[in-house]
Design a protein around this motif. Sequence first.
Motif, PDB file in Angstrom:
ATOM      1  N   VAL A   7       0.870  -1.189   0.000  1.00  0.00           N
ATOM      2  CA  VAL A   7       0.000   0.000   0.000  1.00  0.00           C
ATOM      3  C   VAL A   7       0.902   1.234   0.000  1.00  0.00           C
ATOM      4  CG1 VAL A   7      -1.826   1.249   1.219  1.00  0.00           C
ATOM      5  CG2 VAL A   7      -1.753  -1.247   1.329  1.00  0.00           C
ATOM      6  N   VAL A   8       0.716   2.102  -0.998  1.00  0.00           N
ATOM      7  CA  VAL A   8       1.576   3.288  -1.118  1.00  0.00           C
ATOM      8  C   VAL A   8       0.708   4.547  -1.072  1.00  0.00           C
ATOM      9  CG1 VAL A   8       3.410   4.377  -2.458  1.00  0.00           C
ATOM     10  CG2 VAL A   8       2.998   1.916  -2.704  1.00  0.00           C
ATOM     11  N   ASP A   9       0.852   5.307  -0.001  1.00  0.00           N
ATOM     12  CA  ASP A   9       0.080   6.543   0.154  1.00  0.00           C
ATOM     13  C   ASP A   9       0.778   7.385   1.212  1.00  0.00           C
ATOM     14  OD1 ASP A   9      -1.963   8.533   0.717  1.00  0.00           O
ATOM     15  OD2 ASP A   9      -3.432   7.142  -0.129  1.00  0.00           O
ATOM     16  N   ASP A  10       0.814   8.718   1.002  1.00  0.00           N
ATOM     17  CA  ASP A  10       1.492   9.539   2.014  1.00  0.00           C
ATOM     18  C   ASP A  10       0.570   9.912   3.170  1.00  0.00           C
ATOM     19  OD1 ASP A  10       0.020  11.100   0.263  1.00  0.00           O
ATOM     20  OD2 ASP A  10       1.276  12.872   0.543  1.00  0.00           O
ATOM     21  N   GLU A  11      -0.717   9.522   3.082  1.00  0.00           N
ATOM     22  CA  GLU A  11      -1.631   9.785   4.200  1.00  0.00           C
ATOM     23  C   GLU A  11      -1.626   8.567   5.122  1.00  0.00           C
ATOM     24  OE1 GLU A  11      -5.438  11.750   3.182  1.00  0.00           O
ATOM     25  OE2 GLU A  11      -4.711  11.641   1.119  1.00  0.00           O
ATOM     26  N   LYS A  12      -0.936   8.725   6.239  1.00  0.00           N
ATOM     27  CA  LYS A  12      -0.691   7.573   7.131  1.00  0.00           C
ATOM     28  C   LYS A  12      -1.979   6.936   7.652  1.00  0.00           C
ATOM     29  CE  LYS A  12       4.076   8.078   8.495  1.00  0.00           C
ATOM     30  NZ  LYS A  12       4.565   9.178   7.681  1.00  0.00           N
ATOM     31  N   ILE A  18      -6.326   0.766   5.583  1.00  0.00           N
ATOM     32  CA  ILE A  18      -6.294  -0.292   4.563  1.00  0.00           C
ATOM     33  C   ILE A  18      -5.520  -1.491   5.102  1.00  0.00           C
ATOM     34  CG2 ILE A  18      -5.465  -0.932   2.259  1.00  0.00           C
ATOM     35  CD1 ILE A  18      -5.853   1.962   1.372  1.00  0.00           C
ATOM     36  N   ARG A  19      -4.391  -1.214   5.737  1.00  0.00           N
ATOM     37  CA  ARG A  19      -3.541  -2.301   6.248  1.00  0.00           C
ATOM     38  C   ARG A  19      -4.320  -3.170   7.239  1.00  0.00           C
ATOM     39  NH1 ARG A  19       2.491  -1.581   8.672  1.00  0.00           N
ATOM     40  NH2 ARG A  19       2.989  -3.795   8.796  1.00  0.00           N
ATOM     41  N   PHE A  20      -4.977  -2.515   8.181  1.00  0.00           N
ATOM     42  CA  PHE A  20      -5.732  -3.237   9.211  1.00  0.00           C
ATOM     43  C   PHE A  20      -6.797  -4.126   8.568  1.00  0.00           C
ATOM     44  CE2 PHE A  20      -9.448  -3.411  12.069  1.00  0.00           C
ATOM     45  CZ  PHE A  20      -8.863  -4.101  13.135  1.00  0.00           C
ATOM     46  N   GLY A  26      -6.373 -11.855   6.207  1.00  0.00           N
ATOM     47  CA  GLY A  26      -5.262 -12.809   6.094  1.00  0.00           C
ATOM     48  C   GLY A  26      -4.205 -12.444   5.069  1.00  0.00           C
ATOM     49  N   MET A  27      -4.210 -11.171   4.627  1.00  0.00           N
ATOM     50  CA  MET A  27      -3.179 -10.769   3.656  1.00  0.00           C
ATOM     51  C   MET A  27      -1.959 -10.213   4.387  1.00  0.00           C
ATOM     52  SD  MET A  27      -5.440  -8.987   0.659  1.00  0.00           S
ATOM     53  CE  MET A  27      -7.059  -9.635   0.257  1.00  0.00           C
ATOM     54  N   GLU A  28      -0.828 -10.274   3.702  1.00  0.00           N
ATOM     55  CA  GLU A  28       0.407  -9.717   4.262  1.00  0.00           C
ATOM     56  C   GLU A  28       0.569  -8.332   3.646  1.00  0.00           C
ATOM     57  OE1 GLU A  28       4.869 -10.941   3.659  1.00  0.00           O
ATOM     58  OE2 GLU A  28       3.683 -12.694   4.248  1.00  0.00           O
ATOM     59  N   VAL A  29       0.664  -7.304   4.481  1.00  0.00           N
ATOM     60  CA  VAL A  29       0.656  -5.933   3.947  1.00  0.00           C
ATOM     61  C   VAL A  29       1.940  -5.177   4.298  1.00  0.00           C
ATOM     62  CG1 VAL A  29      -0.625  -3.751   3.873  1.00  0.00           C
ATOM     63  CG2 VAL A  29      -1.863  -5.892   4.227  1.00  0.00           C
ATOM     64  N   ASP A  30       2.588  -4.616   3.274  1.00  0.00           N
ATOM     65  CA  ASP A  30       3.709  -3.697   3.483  1.00  0.00           C
ATOM     66  C   ASP A  30       3.232  -2.301   3.122  1.00  0.00           C
ATOM     67  OD1 ASP A  30       5.360  -5.741   4.201  1.00  0.00           O
ATOM     68  OD2 ASP A  30       6.440  -5.865   2.286  1.00  0.00           O
ATOM     69  N   CYS A  31       3.881  -1.292   3.704  1.00  0.00           N
ATOM     70  CA  CYS A  31       3.464   0.090   3.445  1.00  0.00           C
ATOM     71  C   CYS A  31       4.650   0.935   3.000  1.00  0.00           C
ATOM     72  CB  CYS A  31       2.884   0.712   4.713  1.00  0.00           C
ATOM     73  SG  CYS A  31       1.575  -0.289   5.417  1.00  0.00           S
ATOM     74  N   ALA A  32       4.370   1.883   2.108  1.00  0.00           N
ATOM     75  CA  ALA A  32       5.375   2.869   1.706  1.00  0.00           C
ATOM     76  C   ALA A  32       4.672   4.214   1.661  1.00  0.00           C
ATOM     77  CB  ALA A  32       5.955   2.516   0.339  1.00  0.00           C
ATOM     78  N   TYR A  47       5.230  -8.876  -4.951  1.00  0.00           N
ATOM     79  CA  TYR A  47       3.885  -8.603  -4.415  1.00  0.00           C
ATOM     80  C   TYR A  47       2.821  -9.178  -5.349  1.00  0.00           C
ATOM     81  CZ  TYR A  47       6.118  -5.430  -1.133  1.00  0.00           C
ATOM     82  OH  TYR A  47       6.902  -4.920  -0.133  1.00  0.00           O
ATOM     83  N   ASP A  48       1.647  -9.465  -4.771  1.00  0.00           N
ATOM     84  CA  ASP A  48       0.526  -9.939  -5.584  1.00  0.00           C
ATOM     85  C   ASP A  48      -0.324  -8.774  -6.077  1.00  0.00           C
ATOM     86  OD1 ASP A  48       0.678 -12.939  -5.279  1.00  0.00           O
ATOM     87  OD2 ASP A  48       0.703 -12.332  -3.175  1.00  0.00           O
ATOM     88  N   MET A  49      -0.136  -7.612  -5.433  1.00  0.00           N
ATOM     89  CA  MET A  49      -0.982  -6.462  -5.755  1.00  0.00           C
ATOM     90  C   MET A  49      -0.354  -5.212  -5.158  1.00  0.00           C
ATOM     91  SD  MET A  49      -4.093  -5.154  -6.491  1.00  0.00           S
ATOM     92  CE  MET A  49      -5.068  -6.603  -6.696  1.00  0.00           C
ATOM     93  N   ILE A  50      -0.481  -4.086  -5.872  1.00  0.00           N
ATOM     94  CA  ILE A  50      -0.003  -2.804  -5.329  1.00  0.00           C
ATOM     95  C   ILE A  50      -1.139  -1.801  -5.388  1.00  0.00           C
ATOM     96  CG2 ILE A  50       1.637  -0.902  -5.630  1.00  0.00           C
ATOM     97  CD1 ILE A  50       3.543  -2.982  -6.931  1.00  0.00           C
ATOM     98  N   LEU A  51      -1.431  -1.166  -4.250  1.00  0.00           N
ATOM     99  CA  LEU A  51      -2.388  -0.052  -4.200  1.00  0.00           C
ATOM    100  C   LEU A  51      -1.532   1.205  -4.192  1.00  0.00           C
ATOM    101  CD1 LEU A  51      -4.974  -1.145  -1.485  1.00  0.00           C
ATOM    102  CD2 LEU A  51      -5.281  -1.142  -3.936  1.00  0.00           C
ATOM    103  N   LEU A  52      -1.701   2.057  -5.192  1.00  0.00           N
ATOM    104  CA  LEU A  52      -0.756   3.147  -5.396  1.00  0.00           C
ATOM    105  C   LEU A  52      -1.475   4.484  -5.512  1.00  0.00           C
ATOM    106  CD1 LEU A  52       2.218   3.930  -6.168  1.00  0.00           C
ATOM    107  CD2 LEU A  52       1.644   3.328  -8.513  1.00  0.00           C
ATOM    108  N   ASP A  53      -1.164   5.398  -4.594  1.00  0.00           N
ATOM    109  CA  ASP A  53      -1.785   6.720  -4.640  1.00  0.00           C
ATOM    110  C   ASP A  53      -1.193   7.532  -5.794  1.00  0.00           C
ATOM    111  OD1 ASP A  53      -3.508   8.739  -3.647  1.00  0.00           O
ATOM    112  OD2 ASP A  53      -1.790   9.762  -2.785  1.00  0.00           O
TER     113      ASP A  53
END
Length: 229
Positions: A7-12, A18-20, A26-32, A47-53
Motif C-alpha cells: 500500500v503506497v500513500d502519504d496519508e498515514k 487499509i492495512r488493518f 489474512g493478507m500480508e501488507v507492506d506500506c510505503a 507482491y501480488d498487488m499494489i495499491l498506489l496513490d
Amino acid sequence: MAKKVLVVDDEKLIVKGIRFSLEQDGMEVDCAYDGEEALKMVKEKAYDMILLDLMLPKVDGLSVCQQIREFSNVPVVMLTAKGDDMDKIMGLEYGADDYITKPFNILEVKARIKAIMRRTGKPAAPETKSKVVEVGDLMLDCEGRRVSIAGKEINLTAKEFDVLELLVFNPNKVYSRENLLDIVWGYEYPGDVRTVDVHIRRLREKIEENPSEPKYVHTKWGVGYYFQH
C-alpha cells in the motif's frame, strides 16, 4: 500462501486503515509513504498487488507505475483523490490495471482487490484449451501467461493478457466494448468503456508492427473488436 499487498500513500491514516482491513482478511501488507520507497520495495520483494496513490512525494504515482511496468506485471490499482476522468485514463495509460477514487469504502477496495487477484491468480486455462497457441508470428502461452512476437517476449499487463487471450480463443467473433468490460473486468466494475479502448490501444502498440494497421486485433467500426487469424 498469504497474498502480499503493498500500500503506497502519504496519508498515514489511510494506509493504517487499509492495512488493518487487509490483514484481517489474512493478507500480508507492506506500506510505503513515498514513490522512491515504493519502487525500492517492489524491486526487493514480489507482491501480488499494489495499491498506489496518484499524488505522492518524491516520485508521483504515475511515474512509479510506469517504472514498475518496466520490470513487473504485478497488478497495480491507482488511488486517486480527483474524480477527474483524465487522471483515471492516464493511470491506465501508464500501465495501471484499475483505479479507485477517494474517498472510498474499504469494502469496495477489498472487493476490487479480490476480483483482480481471482483473475490474475486463476489457473490460466481449463484443460480443454491448448496451452500454447501460435498465429503467424504471435505465440500465446496460456499456462505461463506469456506472449511473444517472432520469438521476442512482449511484456503485457494482466488485463492486456486477459483481453488478448479472450480474442485469440474466439477468432473473428466481434466483442463490443461493453462485452469486454463485463467479461474481463467483471460486472461489478464501475469503470467505463474507454478503459477497454485504452487497453486495446496499449495492446496494439505492443503486439502490432503498425498499430494503425493492425494484423491481429481489429476494429469493426461501431461494433467492437475482434481477433483475426
